[in-house]
Design an enzyme around this catalytic site. Structure first.
Site, PDB file in Angstrom:
ATOM      1  N   ASP A 184       0.856  -1.151  -0.172  1.00 24.74           N
ATOM      2  CA  ASP A 184       0.001   0.099   0.031  1.00 24.74           C
ATOM      3  C   ASP A 184       0.886   1.178   0.093  1.00 24.74           C
ATOM      4  OD1 ASP A 184       0.935   0.258   2.593  1.00 24.74           O
ATOM      5  OD2 ASP A 184      -1.006   0.304   3.612  1.00 24.74           O
ATOM      6  N   ASP A 196       5.110  -0.724   7.547  1.00 25.43           N
ATOM      7  CA  ASP A 196       4.223  -1.535   8.264  1.00 25.43           C
ATOM      8  C   ASP A 196       4.825  -2.439   9.381  1.00 25.43           C
ATOM      9  OD1 ASP A 196       4.403  -3.788   6.864  1.00 25.43           O
ATOM     10  OD2 ASP A 196       2.955  -3.227   5.405  1.00 25.43           O
ATOM     11  N   ASP A 206       7.957   5.460  21.480  1.00 26.79           N
ATOM     12  CA  ASP A 206       8.174   7.071  21.086  1.00 26.79           C
ATOM     13  C   ASP A 206       6.944   7.303  22.104  1.00 26.79           C
ATOM     14  OD1 ASP A 206       8.592   9.635  20.312  1.00 26.79           O
ATOM     15  OD2 ASP A 206       9.600   8.488  18.531  1.00 26.79           O
ATOM     16  N   ASP A 251       9.186  12.473  23.520  1.00 19.33           N
ATOM     17  CA  ASP A 251       8.997  13.550  22.412  1.00 19.33           C
ATOM     18  C   ASP A 251       9.040  14.848  23.193  1.00 19.33           C
ATOM     19  OD1 ASP A 251       8.485  14.011  19.436  1.00 19.33           O
ATOM     20  OD2 ASP A 251       6.830  14.842  20.464  1.00 19.33           O
ATOM     21  N   GLU A 279      13.930  13.777  24.766  1.00 21.61           N
ATOM     22  CA  GLU A 279      14.313  14.761  23.529  1.00 21.61           C
ATOM     23  C   GLU A 279      14.135  16.061  24.229  1.00 21.61           C
ATOM     24  OE1 GLU A 279      13.003  16.138  19.032  1.00 21.61           O
ATOM     25  OE2 GLU A 279      11.334  15.963  20.378  1.00 21.61           O
ATOM     26  N   HIS A 301      15.016  11.306  12.235  1.00 23.35           N
ATOM     27  CA  HIS A 301      13.853  11.539  11.383  1.00 23.35           C
ATOM     28  C   HIS A 301      13.651  13.048  11.154  1.00 23.35           C
ATOM     29  CE1 HIS A 301      11.954  11.540  15.122  1.00 23.35           C
ATOM     30  NE2 HIS A 301      11.088  12.242  14.659  1.00 23.35           N
ATOM     31  N   ASP A 302      14.371  13.796  12.049  1.00 22.67           N
ATOM     32  CA  ASP A 302      13.976  15.351  11.964  1.00 22.67           C
ATOM     33  C   ASP A 302      15.362  15.961  11.242  1.00 22.67           C
ATOM     34  OD1 ASP A 302      11.554  15.286  13.202  1.00 22.67           O
ATOM     35  OD2 ASP A 302      12.391  15.358  15.214  1.00 22.67           O
TER      36      ASP A 302
END
Ligand code: NOJ
Length: 555
Positions: free
Chosen positions: A26, A30, A99, A202, A256, A329-330
């Site tokens: 898709d 996943d 997370d 986070d 974080e 990822h940032d």
């Protein structure tokens, strides 16, 4: 429960599930996809995974906007898939940290929906609703948030606004309300009872806010930050979570800790205070920008990196624990960043890996970093999905002063650079998905992919394997002190780690040219532990060469 501090011996691999592996075509990664790659992680040698959010979410910020903390986002799989993945990790000796995103929820969370529906509902006080100025025509104050805009969103045409430090679909929770804290503790217990091993927390330094909600002197970014960063009750809240929940498990927490000073961080990780296990500090990611604003790019200088690494290595020595990272990822990819050049991808990636793996703390590897994935080289906003990048583009449109600055760097620093699909092999979409990926793949997947990296004994992957192996049960890396070497050399980053009679000396060149390094003759007599070139010799360092020597002092 006895705390074993296992995280001090961990090497943690971050999975951004949306981009890792798609099992059903898709276009979205996943959990079954992750399960299919557990042997890969085992082969790499990591012993813990940090999983970016997999909870149910409308995905305005790719899952950092949670609408249900106890269920999985259906395109990622089911709770059964999750349990299977967790078991699969534990069977392989890999722990899992989740997370924890509790500064804010999604605006689709039932708490927020109830709060909106009925102003007298107890859920109204789960968030910050405040009256606007000028009969509701203007927001309650002038604070500006992390994605560049006002932190306030008006509720319909009422005179009330709600606070959101990130996107408008991410309303901030009101931690002053003890019920909110109770809810968070219940969420923690839920996942710990399922068997997870900890949390990456986070933007945890934002959870406590000064309660005056007054306007502040305007600044270029984050107006009002003194009111919402490291707020007055932060330590109290973290201690409460630790005491009431975390300490009942052998679990770890990594915060974080955006915009934390060294003193703040020291307090957060001081074991006696029982708050967090370790912190993510971002000073080194600001060595190539102005004012800590990533869109204001600035030429990288080795001396700035030396300064911040030394500050944190010495600053937490014997009183806390660092986390070590060069990607997530940032952040855009490290290949071609931090003074390296994409044309020297392989040696550059290995050099940066060497530099941070020998520091004190727990190293994190972001998916794809171990095979030297590169930035995406976007050329149009249509290729970019990230809400932050789009908000910044809107801001640039609206502000002619900032426009040239933001537009110049947007494609280069967009977070989506790190979010292109993981490159598994040279088949369509790098083997990430048989369908159309949610974000375009990097076009270089035919050359840069995990299959090639595993087959090639001199690849970046195998280099990381070695680095991970060296760290295992190594006392010098775990306990040794940090001494800066060759401080005035503008191209060489060198340091030693010293424990009992052993010394490791790390020497990394940031030059594209061959470089003669003076003052290292006695070090060259040591045993070479690892290098990114074959048989390095003498004191001439090749482009981006890294070497680590082990020396044993006479007792
Ligand atoms: C930090 C996360 O790493 C980032 O991806 C997210 O956008 C913000 N926090 C808001 O949750």
């Amino acid at each position: 429960m006895k705390q074993t501090n296992w995280y001090k011996d961990a090497v943690i691999y971050q999975i951004y599930p949306r981009s890792f592996c798609d099992s059903n075509g898709d276009g979205v990664g996943d959990i079954p996809g992750i399960i299919s790659k557990l042997d890969y992680l085992k082969e790499l040698g990591v012993n813990c995974v940090w999983l970016s959010p997999v909870y149910n979410s409308p995905q305005e910020d790719n899952g950092y906007d949670i609408s249900d903390y106890r269920n999985i986002y259906p395109p990622f799989g089911t709770m059964d898939d999750f349990k299977k993945m967790l078991d699969g990790m534990h069977e392989r000796g890999i722990r899992l940290i989740m997370d924890l995103v509790v500064n804010h929820t999604s605006s689709e969370h039932v708490w927020f929906q109830e709060a909106l529906k009925d102003p007298s509902s107890p859920y109204r006080d789960y968030y910050y609703f405040k009256k606007g100025r000028k009969n509701g025509k203007k927001p309650p104050n002038n604070w500006s948030g992390f994605f560049g805009k006002s932190t306030w969103e008006r509720v319909g045409d009422s005179d009330e606004y709600y606070l959101h430090l990130f996107a408008k679909g991410q309303p901030d929770l009101n931690w002053e309300n003890y019920r909110v804290r109770q809810e968070v503790k219940d969420i923690l217990k839920f996942w710990l009872d399922l068997g997870v091993d900890g949390f990456r927390c986070d933007v945890i330094t934002l959870i406590s806010k000064k309660q005056d909600f007054k306007s502040r002197f305007p600044s270029l970014a984050l107006t009002g930050k003194d009111a919402f960063v490291n707020g007055p009750r932060l330590h109290e809240y973290l201690h409460e979570l630790n005491k009431d929940v975390i300490s009942n498990y052998d679990a770890m927490t990594v915060g974080e800790t955006v915009l934390s000073s060294l003193d703040d961080a020291r307090a957060l990780v001081d074991p006696k205070r029982e708050e967090l296990s370790m912190v993510f500090n971002f000073d080194h990611t600001d060595t190539d920008n102005y004012l800590g604003i990533k869109f204001l790019k600035r030429k990288f200088k080795v001396k700035r990196l030396k300064k911040v690494i030394k500050k944190w290595q010495l600053g937490l020595f014997n009183c806390g624990w660092n986390s070590l990272f060069i990607e997530n990822h940032d952040q855009r990819r490290s290949v071609g960043r931090f003074g390296t050049d994409e044309a020297y991808r392989e040696v550059g990636a290995k050099m940066l890996g060497t530099l941070y793996f020998f520091l004190q703390g727990t190293p994190f590897i972001y998916e794809g970093q171990e095979i030297g994935m590169t930035n995406a080289h976007f050329s149009s906003m249509d290729e970019i999905v990230d809400v932050e990048s789009h908000d910044m583009a809107k801001m640039a449109k609206a502000n002619f002063l900032l426009r040239p600055l933001i537009n110049k760097s947007l494609f280069e620093v967009s977070r989506d650079n790190a979010r292109t699909p993981m490159q598994w092999d040279d088949s369509k979409n790098g083997g990430f998905s048989s369908g159309t990926p949610w974000i375009r793949s990097n076009s270089n997947y035919q050359n840069i992919n995990a299959k090639e990296s595993i087959a090639n004994p001199t690849s970046i992957f195998h280099y990381y394997q070695k680095l991970i192996n060296i760290r295992k049960n190594d006392n010098v890396i775990k306990h040794g002190d940090y001494v800066e070497l060759l401080r005035h050399n503008r191209h060489i980053f060198a340091y030693s780690r010293n424990f009992e009679n052993e010394q490791y000396v790390v020497i990394c060149s940031f030059s594209k040219k061959d470089l003669k390094v003076k003052g290292i003759d006695s070090i060259l007599k040591g045993k070479l532990l690892i290098s990114n070139y074959d048989n390095p010799q003498g004191n001439t360092f090749k482009p981006y060469e890294a070497r680590v020597y082990k020396l044993v002092k006479e007792k």
